[in-house]
Write a protein that holds these residues in place. Structure first.
Motif, PDB file in Angstrom:
ATOM      1  N   ASN A 212       0.355  -1.323   0.148  1.00 15.27           N
ATOM      2  CA  ASN A 212      -0.038  -0.171  -0.093  1.00 15.27           C
ATOM      3  C   ASN A 212       0.512   1.054   0.117  1.00 15.27           C
ATOM      4  O   ASN A 212       0.390   1.792  -0.108  1.00 15.27           O
ATOM      5  N   VAL A 213       1.666   1.159  -0.640  1.00 14.56           N
ATOM      6  CA  VAL A 213       2.561   2.148  -0.485  1.00 14.56           C
ATOM      7  C   VAL A 213       3.340   2.717  -1.942  1.00 14.56           C
ATOM      8  O   VAL A 213       3.811   1.645  -2.878  1.00 14.56           O
ATOM      9  N   TYR A 214       2.989   3.959  -2.987  1.00 19.84           N
ATOM     10  CA  TYR A 214       3.881   4.136  -4.043  1.00 19.84           C
ATOM     11  C   TYR A 214       4.848   4.757  -4.287  1.00 19.84           C
ATOM     12  O   TYR A 214       5.016   6.849  -4.119  1.00 19.84           O
ATOM     13  N   TYR A 215       5.601   3.535  -3.914  1.00 19.40           N
ATOM     14  CA  TYR A 215       6.798   3.248  -3.588  1.00 19.40           C
ATOM     15  C   TYR A 215       7.859   4.776  -4.616  1.00 19.40           C
ATOM     16  O   TYR A 215       8.392   5.714  -4.033  1.00 19.40           O
ATOM     17  N   GLU A 216       7.046   4.687  -5.394  1.00 19.04           N
ATOM     18  CA  GLU A 216       7.533   5.701  -6.912  1.00 19.04           C
ATOM     19  C   GLU A 216       7.281   7.322  -6.703  1.00 19.04           C
ATOM     20  O   GLU A 216       7.815   8.262  -7.045  1.00 19.04           O
ATOM     21  N   GLN A 217       6.316   7.442  -5.680  1.00 22.63           N
ATOM     22  CA  GLN A 217       6.427   9.250  -5.111  1.00 22.63           C
ATOM     23  C   GLN A 217       6.657   9.408  -4.134  1.00 22.63           C
ATOM     24  O   GLN A 217       6.405  10.151  -3.536  1.00 22.63           O
ATOM     25  N   ARG A 218       7.978   8.812  -3.473  1.00 23.00           N
ATOM     26  CA  ARG A 218       8.342   8.674  -1.815  1.00 23.00           C
ATOM     27  C   ARG A 218       9.658   7.860  -2.534  1.00 23.00           C
ATOM     28  O   ARG A 218      10.676   8.426  -1.006  1.00 23.00           O
ATOM     29  N   TRP A 219      10.409   8.846  -3.584  1.00 19.02           N
ATOM     30  CA  TRP A 219      11.917   8.206  -3.367  1.00 19.02           C
ATOM     31  C   TRP A 219      12.835   9.488  -2.526  1.00 19.02           C
ATOM     32  O   TRP A 219      13.389   9.333  -1.915  1.00 19.02           O
ATOM     33  N   GLU A 220      12.593  10.877  -2.527  1.00 23.56           N
ATOM     34  CA  GLU A 220      12.613  11.800  -1.657  1.00 23.56           C
ATOM     35  C   GLU A 220      12.684  10.690  -0.257  1.00 23.56           C
ATOM     36  O   GLU A 220      12.998  11.872   0.919  1.00 23.56           O
ATOM     37  N   GLN A 221      11.582  10.979   0.344  1.00 25.84           N
ATOM     38  CA  GLN A 221      11.392  10.187   1.797  1.00 25.84           C
ATOM     39  C   GLN A 221      12.845   9.606   2.440  1.00 25.84           C
ATOM     40  O   GLN A 221      13.238   8.875   2.404  1.00 25.84           O
TER      41      GLN A 221
END
Length: 240
Positions: A212-221
């Protein structure tokens, strides 16, 4: 013994590109043969993939439902993102700060000489949406290594499989977690049993669904921030 094959049902028509319709008997034979080969050589990713598809008939719908009932997971199911070299801006990820998910993911790929393009497309899953779910699971597997801080050696793979077995319920993961340790030395077995497996199990039970994590939109996290958000405990301070 290999996990039981899925219940009998008629072989369907082709449901997506690459889909191979199979009868219940064919699925049972594929499950048994792939289980034997995967146990003999855990690095036979093709056999591990076949085993996951032919025995995941109960776990995959459960994972799909978890995604449908979560806002981010539902968006993933609708948009069907893929993690491949063709979809990744490697230069951008390499330029992100140390400790960010994107930078540490690229570092993992480089250090372990692996590529997201090696993940096999599904063939034997008799549902187009479930085929995407198992494809997504495969493509975020390296991100699980990144979040858990585990390399791709046998010890690291076993630890990740324990975490994934708890998270997904896939028989393939359970099999890998249970039988992977037979190839480890006594010293590594001790570390696995006393520190790594208890941590992987606690993290798997405590963490929210990693699909349930959209990793592609979390790269900066930052990786530490995402671990905390998901409920993954910090890795034990042991050399893996």
């Amino acid at each position: 013994p290999p996990p039981p094959p899925c219940p009998a049902r008629p072989a369907p028509r082709r449901l997506y590109p690459g889909h191979i319709p199979t009868s219940p008997l064919q699925k049972a034979l594929l499950a048994a043969g792939s289980a034997v080969m995967a146990l003999y050589d855990p690095y036979r990713h093709d056999m591990v993939a076949v085993l996951g598809e032919t025995t995941g008939c109960l776990a995959l719908p459960n994972l799909r439902d978890k995604m449908k009932n979560h806002p981010e997971g539902y968006r993933i199911l609708q948009e069907r993102p893929r993690i491949r070299l063709s979809t990744l801006d490697m230069a951008r990820l390499q330029g992100l700060p140390d400790g960010s998910l994107g930078r540490e993911y690229v570092r993992f790929l480089e250090d372990n000489k692996v590529s997201p393009d090696t993940r096999m497309p599904p063939k034997f899953v008799d549902d187009e949406e479930l085929a995407y779910v198992i494809q997504r699971y495969r493509e975020v597997h390296d991100l699980m290594h990144t979040l858990l801080g585990m390399p791709t050696n046998m010890l690291g793979e076993v630890v990740v499989k324990w975490f994934e077995a708890i998270q997904t319920g896939l028989p393939m993961c359970v099999l890998g977690a249970a039988f992977g340790p037979v190839r480890l030395s006594s010293r590594k077995l001790q570390v696995l049993a006393t520190e790594l497996v208890p941590w992987a199990i606690r993290s798997g039970l405590n963490a929210s669904c990693v699909l349930n994590v959209y990793y592609e939109q979390r790269w900066e996290q930052p990786v530490e921030s995402l671990r905390e958000e998901l409920g993954i405990f910090p890795p034990p301070p042991v050399r893996v």
